[in-house]
Enzyme design. Sequence first.
Site, PDB file in Angstrom:
ATOM      1  N   HIS A 157      -3.758 -33.269  17.601  1.00  0.00           N
ATOM      2  CA  HIS A 157      -2.558 -33.947  18.094  1.00  0.00           C
ATOM      3  C   HIS A 157      -1.506 -33.107  18.685  1.00  0.00           C
ATOM      4  O   HIS A 157      -0.525 -33.492  18.881  1.00  0.00           O
ATOM      5  CB  HIS A 157      -2.007 -34.742  16.811  1.00  0.00           C
ATOM      6  CG  HIS A 157      -3.058 -35.798  16.327  1.00  0.00           C
ATOM      7  ND1 HIS A 157      -3.304 -37.057  16.705  1.00  0.00           N
ATOM      8  CD2 HIS A 157      -4.408 -35.659  15.286  1.00  0.00           C
ATOM      9  CE1 HIS A 157      -4.462 -37.628  16.072  1.00  0.00           C
ATOM     10  NE2 HIS A 157      -4.898 -36.811  15.374  1.00  0.00           N
ATOM     11  N   LYS A 216       8.432  -0.604  11.904  1.00  0.00           N
ATOM     12  CA  LYS A 216       8.995  -0.242  10.707  1.00  0.00           C
ATOM     13  C   LYS A 216      10.030   0.976  10.993  1.00  0.00           C
ATOM     14  O   LYS A 216      11.296   0.949  10.388  1.00  0.00           O
ATOM     15  CB  LYS A 216       7.879   0.398   9.602  1.00  0.00           C
ATOM     16  CG  LYS A 216       6.837  -0.676   9.175  1.00  0.00           C
ATOM     17  CD  LYS A 216       5.736  -0.145   8.300  1.00  0.00           C
ATOM     18  CE  LYS A 216       5.116  -1.224   7.772  1.00  0.00           C
ATOM     19  NZ  LYS A 216       4.126  -0.688   6.824  1.00  0.00           N
ATOM     20  N   LYS A 270       0.829  -1.059  -0.144  1.00  0.00           N
ATOM     21  CA  LYS A 270      -0.069  -0.059  -0.025  1.00  0.00           C
ATOM     22  C   LYS A 270       0.710   1.195   0.071  1.00  0.00           C
ATOM     23  O   LYS A 270       0.791   2.086  -0.786  1.00  0.00           O
ATOM     24  CB  LYS A 270      -0.998   0.051   1.250  1.00  0.00           C
ATOM     25  CG  LYS A 270      -1.783   1.185   1.349  1.00  0.00           C
ATOM     26  CD  LYS A 270      -2.741   0.949   2.536  1.00  0.00           C
ATOM     27  CE  LYS A 270      -3.488   2.227   2.724  1.00  0.00           C
ATOM     28  NZ  LYS A 270      -4.172   2.205   4.122  1.00  0.00           N
ATOM     29  N   GLY A 282      -4.640  -2.006   5.354  1.00  0.00           N
ATOM     30  CA  GLY A 282      -3.855  -3.250   4.696  1.00  0.00           C
ATOM     31  C   GLY A 282      -4.678  -4.552   4.878  1.00  0.00           C
ATOM     32  O   GLY A 282      -4.917  -5.459   3.930  1.00  0.00           O
ATOM     33  N   ARG A 283      -4.989  -4.710   6.233  1.00  0.00           N
ATOM     34  CA  ARG A 283      -5.406  -6.148   6.546  1.00  0.00           C
ATOM     35  C   ARG A 283      -6.997  -6.182   6.168  1.00  0.00           C
ATOM     36  O   ARG A 283      -7.782  -7.424   5.992  1.00  0.00           O
ATOM     37  CB  ARG A 283      -5.447  -6.229   8.190  1.00  0.00           C
ATOM     38  CG  ARG A 283      -6.100  -5.260   8.871  1.00  0.00           C
ATOM     39  CD  ARG A 283      -5.621  -5.267  10.485  1.00  0.00           C
ATOM     40  NE  ARG A 283      -6.318  -4.333  11.106  1.00  0.00           N
ATOM     41  CZ  ARG A 283      -5.566  -3.104  11.237  1.00  0.00           C
ATOM     42  NH1 ARG A 283      -4.347  -2.769  10.418  1.00  0.00           N
ATOM     43  NH2 ARG A 283      -6.026  -2.001  11.858  1.00  0.00           N
ATOM     44  N   GLU A 324      10.757  -4.740   3.952  1.00  0.00           N
ATOM     45  CA  GLU A 324      10.987  -6.150   3.632  1.00  0.00           C
ATOM     46  C   GLU A 324      10.466  -6.280   2.106  1.00  0.00           C
ATOM     47  O   GLU A 324      11.035  -6.863   1.427  1.00  0.00           O
ATOM     48  CB  GLU A 324      10.017  -6.715   4.713  1.00  0.00           C
ATOM     49  CG  GLU A 324      10.490  -7.045   6.103  1.00  0.00           C
ATOM     50  CD  GLU A 324       9.703  -5.804   6.893  1.00  0.00           C
ATOM     51  OE1 GLU A 324       9.340  -4.740   6.364  1.00  0.00           O
ATOM     52  OE2 GLU A 324       9.290  -6.254   8.001  1.00  0.00           O
ATOM     53  N   GLU A 326      -4.147  -7.055  15.380  1.00  0.00           N
ATOM     54  CA  GLU A 326      -3.961  -5.834  14.761  1.00  0.00           C
ATOM     55  C   GLU A 326      -5.071  -4.734  14.697  1.00  0.00           C
ATOM     56  O   GLU A 326      -4.844  -3.409  15.101  1.00  0.00           O
ATOM     57  CB  GLU A 326      -3.499  -5.875  13.315  1.00  0.00           C
ATOM     58  CG  GLU A 326      -2.596  -4.766  12.938  1.00  0.00           C
ATOM     59  CD  GLU A 326      -1.388  -4.973  11.615  1.00  0.00           C
ATOM     60  OE1 GLU A 326      -0.746  -5.958  11.573  1.00  0.00           O
ATOM     61  OE2 GLU A 326      -2.220  -4.455  10.625  1.00  0.00           O
TER      62      GLU A 326
HETATM   63  C1  G6Q Z   1      -2.421  -4.046   7.909  1.00  0.00           C
HETATM   64  C2  G6Q Z   1      -0.876  -3.325   8.337  1.00  0.00           C
HETATM   65  C3  G6Q Z   1       0.147  -3.833   7.963  1.00  0.00           C
HETATM   66  C4  G6Q Z   1       0.486  -3.813   6.394  1.00  0.00           C
HETATM   67  C5  G6Q Z   1       2.158  -4.118   6.128  1.00  0.00           C
HETATM   68  C6  G6Q Z   1       2.315  -4.055   4.875  1.00  0.00           C
HETATM   69  O1  G6Q Z   1      -3.573  -3.566   8.217  1.00  0.00           O
HETATM   70  O2  G6Q Z   1      -1.098  -2.026   7.976  1.00  0.00           O
HETATM   71  O3  G6Q Z   1       0.193  -5.450   8.135  1.00  0.00           O
HETATM   72  O4  G6Q Z   1      -0.268  -4.418   5.523  1.00  0.00           O
HETATM   73  O5  G6Q Z   1       2.984  -3.385   7.148  1.00  0.00           O
HETATM   74  O6  G6Q Z   1       2.128  -2.652   4.581  1.00  0.00           O
HETATM   75  P1  G6Q Z   1       2.334  -2.128   2.886  1.00  0.00           P
HETATM   76  O7  G6Q Z   1       1.159  -2.810   2.278  1.00  0.00           O
HETATM   77  O8  G6Q Z   1       2.423  -0.589   3.031  1.00  0.00           O
HETATM   78  O9  G6Q Z   1       3.574  -2.957   2.187  1.00  0.00           O
END
Ligand code: G6Q
Length: 551
Positions: free
Chosen positions: A388, A516, A210, A271-272, A216, A357
């Site tokens: 198990h 981050k 996003k 994001g989620r 990463e 989150e």
């Molecule tokens: C989700 C969070 C987090 C995010 C990641 C990746 O709601 O904001 O999990 O999705 O940190 O972020 P980017 O999509 O910006 O790379």
Amino acid sequence: MSASGKSAPLTRLPAWRALQEHHRSAAGFRLRELFEQDPARFDKFSLRCGDILLDYSKHLVTADTLRLLLELAHSRDLPAWINRLFSGDKINLSENRSALHTALRAPGPLVVDGTDIATDVAQTLSRMRRFCDAVRGGKRKGFSGRAFTDVVNIGIGGSDLGPALATEALAPYACPQLQSHFVSNVDAAHLAGVLARLNPETTLFVVASKTFTTLETLANARSARDWLIAKAGSTAAAVPHFAAATSNVAAAREFGIDAEQVFETWDWVGGRYSLWSAVGLPLALTIGMEHFNQLRAGAHDMDAHFRNTPPERNMPVIMGLLGIWYANFFGAATQAILPYDQSLRLLPDYLQQLEMESNGKCVTQDGSAVDYATAPVIFGAAGTNGQHAFYQLLHQGTQLVPADFIGCCQSHYNLGSHHEILLSNLFAQSEALMRGRTRDEGKAQMQSQDMPQQDIARMAPHRVFPGNRPSTTILIRKLEPRTLGALLALYEHKVFVQSVIWGVNAFDQWGVELGKQLAGRILPELATGTPVSAHDASTNGLINYFKANRH
Ligand code: G6Q
């Protein structure tokens, strides 16, 4: 905080106090007895929405409990909050944003800040369709003129978990010519392990971020690009191999991704909650746009249910309130997610992010500290594997762990009696958690096995299962794009309901932002040869030990 902005401390509400009082009598609830006393308990405490059945009769609740929980929801203005969610109010106060994931699957127009976002959504979807059709049909090709055979999503957190879960869950709908892969961890083992199996000529990367600033993801995307350029011979040759899903279009372009292959998401999608946006591109490539749209339609079915159904028959409302009952009145600190479906193997991971989150917060929207528990720790695994491993604690441990069992009536994989074995385990586990086993029942079982009397006496305490352990069972007719969409939206809205009761912002994630920032600060310190001393003794010691042993 109420929907109109006035705050009322949760724990001082009459409905909260009434629930505290009621909880004292709930200590005497015995699920076995509740079922014996009321043969219609299942009918009273189960709900249906489309192809989803929700059984909540195995919970430590009576009609009075539900009435009080619904009163609590009412006193927190839940219906008004639901309205605010759907109409695009800026309910994510700390970021001054709307939370409009529901608009990503809604057919109608919606104007936010003077922009008709439905038009933006429709345009991105139609660009995604053209792209997916071209890739799947072999018209869009790699540098050597060969059609793509593999799609690698590079993203993390919300830009990984949803698409990864849905791609695995909907594997029966996948295009056989296109394999999908997900790389999230910055640990080189992840990317290297995937690349080792791929041919650069036929590999398409989707960089999903996003913000397009996540360390990463950018590190993985750069290494993937280097790998491709090394094989393709030039930067230009690598261009057709990269697409992006992002709200930072400029950064994706700067990375070198062709404008035609950049698909936009927006600030108003967390994001989620972004599976339904361009972040779903790897899924759409795999299962095709028709199926992706069915997934969105299923989520919209649940949105309509959530928006239009009275609270007492509203699935997300009931699930959310049951979670409140255990977290805040029984002190349950965990919640198990137990899908009896290998295709939903990643559901516990996905819900871990969605719930923890969203509601893992210790201040309310107006910044006051909470004096009650918020999100529980979510954990789980696919059944029967979990049986198990950790179910021992669920049956005989000292903690109350509410559990969600999830199963499908029909399987895509008709292999002997596997599906009956799987589902019989689901039903047996929820029944055993509810009923438990008394000392007498344990003894009777040992007697029937002709055990010597002294062994029976010695073993009896170990064969007792306290029972009275609550669970929800969700049964889905069949795991299809539409039912999966509805299931995921059910959990999204359950989380929202709980955020309203707790008064927290389900749509920010300052804890993620912290990570981050911190990693960015230490990274340059690892590159120098000199020992560090700017941190606490432990962090200095660990960094310096790492540096000393790095090579
Ligand atoms: C989700 C969070 C987090 C995010 C990641 C990746 O709601 O904001 O999990 O999705 O940190 O972020 P980017 O999509 O910006 O790379």
